[in-house]
Motif scaffolding. Structure first.
Motif, PDB file in Angstrom:
ATOM      1  N   LYS A  92      -5.602 -40.296  -9.311  1.00  0.00           N
ATOM      2  CA  LYS A  92      -6.162 -42.276  -9.262  1.00  0.00           C
ATOM      3  C   LYS A  92      -7.712 -42.349  -9.288  1.00  0.00           C
ATOM      4  CE  LYS A  92      -4.448 -46.790  -9.118  1.00  0.00           C
ATOM      5  NZ  LYS A  92      -3.676 -47.848  -8.300  1.00  0.00           N
ATOM      6  N   GLU A  93      -7.604 -42.550  -7.657  1.00  0.00           N
ATOM      7  CA  GLU A  93      -9.205 -42.253  -7.107  1.00  0.00           C
ATOM      8  C   GLU A  93      -9.941 -41.500  -7.607  1.00  0.00           C
ATOM      9  OE1 GLU A  93     -11.360 -43.677  -3.834  1.00  0.00           O
ATOM     10  OE2 GLU A  93      -9.592 -43.946  -4.292  1.00  0.00           O
ATOM     11  N   MET A  94     -10.066 -40.551  -7.792  1.00  0.00           N
ATOM     12  CA  MET A  94     -11.055 -39.533  -8.565  1.00  0.00           C
ATOM     13  C   MET A  94     -11.752 -39.709  -9.883  1.00  0.00           C
ATOM     14  SD  MET A  94     -11.836 -37.074  -6.229  1.00  0.00           S
ATOM     15  CE  MET A  94     -11.443 -38.232  -4.850  1.00  0.00           C
ATOM     16  N   ASN A  95     -10.357 -40.526 -10.310  1.00  0.00           N
ATOM     17  CA  ASN A  95     -10.577 -41.188 -11.850  1.00  0.00           C
ATOM     18  C   ASN A  95     -10.710 -42.632 -11.872  1.00  0.00           C
ATOM     19  OD1 ASN A  95      -9.635 -38.540 -13.055  1.00  0.00           O
ATOM     20  ND2 ASN A  95      -7.130 -39.999 -12.978  1.00  0.00           N
ATOM     21  N   THR A  96     -10.955 -43.043 -10.396  1.00  0.00           N
ATOM     22  CA  THR A  96     -11.881 -44.728 -10.570  1.00  0.00           C
ATOM     23  C   THR A  96     -13.501 -44.332 -11.353  1.00  0.00           C
ATOM     24  OG1 THR A  96     -11.353 -45.158  -8.784  1.00  0.00           O
ATOM     25  CG2 THR A  96     -12.716 -46.395  -9.042  1.00  0.00           C
ATOM     26  N   VAL A  97     -13.968 -45.002 -11.595  1.00  0.00           N
ATOM     27  CA  VAL A  97     -15.137 -45.513 -12.679  1.00  0.00           C
ATOM     28  C   VAL A  97     -16.248 -46.094 -12.126  1.00  0.00           C
ATOM     29  CG1 VAL A  97     -16.453 -46.214 -14.738  1.00  0.00           C
ATOM     30  CG2 VAL A  97     -14.474 -44.632 -15.634  1.00  0.00           C
ATOM     31  N   VAL A  98     -17.013 -45.641 -11.866  1.00  0.00           N
ATOM     32  CA  VAL A  98     -18.000 -46.437 -11.035  1.00  0.00           C
ATOM     33  C   VAL A  98     -19.797 -46.411 -11.484  1.00  0.00           C
ATOM     34  CG1 VAL A  98     -17.464 -45.201  -8.166  1.00  0.00           C
ATOM     35  CG2 VAL A  98     -19.560 -43.922  -9.932  1.00  0.00           C
ATOM     36  N   ALA A  99     -19.929 -45.891 -12.227  1.00  0.00           N
ATOM     37  CA  ALA A  99     -20.917 -46.451 -13.557  1.00  0.00           C
ATOM     38  C   ALA A  99     -20.743 -45.627 -14.757  1.00  0.00           C
ATOM     39  CB  ALA A  99     -22.263 -46.117 -12.877  1.00  0.00           C
TER      40      ALA A  99
ATOM     41  N   TYR B  34     -17.951 -35.968  -5.971  1.00  0.00           N
ATOM     42  CA  TYR B  34     -17.372 -35.082  -5.021  1.00  0.00           C
ATOM     43  C   TYR B  34     -17.394 -33.922  -5.670  1.00  0.00           C
ATOM     44  CZ  TYR B  34     -14.250 -37.777  -2.085  1.00  0.00           C
ATOM     45  OH  TYR B  34     -13.639 -38.652  -1.197  1.00  0.00           O
ATOM     46  N   GLU B  35     -17.361 -33.492  -7.178  1.00  0.00           N
ATOM     47  CA  GLU B  35     -18.366 -32.316  -7.902  1.00  0.00           C
ATOM     48  C   GLU B  35     -19.576 -32.096  -7.163  1.00  0.00           C
ATOM     49  OE1 GLU B  35     -16.591 -31.027 -11.171  1.00  0.00           O
ATOM     50  OE2 GLU B  35     -14.444 -31.828 -11.011  1.00  0.00           O
ATOM     51  N   LEU B  36     -19.575 -32.859  -7.398  1.00  0.00           N
ATOM     52  CA  LEU B  36     -21.446 -32.977  -7.046  1.00  0.00           C
ATOM     53  C   LEU B  36     -21.943 -32.103  -5.644  1.00  0.00           C
ATOM     54  CD1 LEU B  36     -24.338 -33.500  -8.040  1.00  0.00           C
ATOM     55  CD2 LEU B  36     -23.780 -35.643  -7.440  1.00  0.00           C
ATOM     56  N   MET B  37     -21.535 -33.710  -4.549  1.00  0.00           N
ATOM     57  CA  MET B  37     -21.306 -33.197  -3.238  1.00  0.00           C
ATOM     58  C   MET B  37     -20.508 -32.949  -2.727  1.00  0.00           C
ATOM     59  SD  MET B  37     -24.662 -33.585  -2.373  1.00  0.00           S
ATOM     60  CE  MET B  37     -26.099 -34.044  -2.756  1.00  0.00           C
ATOM     61  N   PRO B  38     -20.476 -31.792  -2.869  1.00  0.00           N
ATOM     62  CA  PRO B  38     -18.017 -31.594  -1.762  1.00  0.00           C
ATOM     63  C   PRO B  38     -18.259 -31.445  -0.895  1.00  0.00           C
ATOM     64  CG  PRO B  38     -19.170 -29.544  -2.674  1.00  0.00           C
ATOM     65  CD  PRO B  38     -20.515 -30.657  -3.286  1.00  0.00           C
TER      66      PRO B  38
END
Length: 255
Positions: free
Chosen positions: A67-74, A135-139
């Motif tokens: 749920k957290e990872m799928n949150t759309v920010v832009a 998170y994948e971009l900047m792990p």
């Protein structure tokens, strides 16, 4: 997703979020004894009784993490691509860090940078941009820090960026290189002055001398105590729709 695939691909993110949830909700606790049961995880695990036990154990946490990872920010009208010498992904990233630092400190950033190797995926696809994407971009858990650098030290930094064939830099910089020499370096459209002090945003990894920036490690820096990816998330939320272009921030005349 199979359980072994999940554990392989998502375990670091699960661990980070679970630790954060645990420590935010409980007073410190100390282990006085422990008991455990060993499970061997392989391709057949999901079909075994052990696999079912593990799946039952992690399902509540996986649901919360997903749920957290799928949150759309832009949203991205077009993909952002990683490449040298300059890229749309690198330009947005550096500008986003500058934006975050300016909002947090109230000071104008003279230069924001990111090392090229710190960007861990080749592109962000067009469409919704999620927390998981960043998170994948900047792990890595690299913090945003700021430094006060003299013009001469900043010139050393630009020399390193030149030697690496270009890094993501904020739109405040215009640099031209010819025959392996920096012929022009402008900050806010003004020539770099060796006696002036510049406010620079970067990662603690770089400030501590990473990527051959040893000369920075002996200088003081101010840690903003926010991870790079979290700064990007906050900046993306403010921006809502992200567009970046190639602007000629760094030009190699002989290429």
């Amino acid at each position: 997703m199979l359980i072994h695939e999940y554990l392989t691909k998502k375990a670091p993110i699960v661990a980070v979020l679970l630790l954060a949830l645990f420590y935010s909700c409980h007073a410190p606790r100390y282990v006085t004894s422990a008991d455990y049961q060993r499970y061997e995880i392989n391709e057949d695990t999901p079909t075994t009784a052990a696999g079912a036990d593990i799946a039952q154990l992690i399902t509540p946490y996986k649901t919360q993490v997903d749920k957290e990872m799928n949150t759309v920010v832009a949203t991205l009208p077009q993909p952002l691509i990683k490449q040298k010498i300059e890229s749309t992904l690198g330009n947005w990233l550096a500008d986003a860090i500058a934006d975050y630092v300016e909002n947090e400190t109230g000071r104008k950033v003279d230069l924001a940078i990111c090392n090229y190797g710190g960007i861990r995926i080749p592109m962000l696809s067009a469409g919704p941009l999620t927390v998981g994407d960043l998170y994948e971009l900047m792990p890595f858990d690299n913090y945003v820090v700021t430094m006060e650098l003299t013009g001469s030290t900043l010139k050393q930094l630009l020399e390193r960026i030149k030697d690496y064939g270009g890094w993501p830099v904020s739109g405040t910089l215009r640099m031209e290189v010819n025959n392996d020499q920096i012929e022009k370096a402008l900050i806010h459209q003004e020539p770099l002055s060796p006696d002036k002090t510049y406010f620079v945003a970067l990662s603690d990894y770089l400030a501590n001398g990473g990527d051959r920036l040893d000369f920075l490690s002996v200088l003081p820096h101010d840690n903003l105590n926010v991870y790079y990816r979290d700064a990007l998330i906050e900046s993306a939320k403010r921006q809502k729709e992200i567009v970046a272009t190639i602007e000629g921030r760094i030009i190699f005349q002989d290429q």
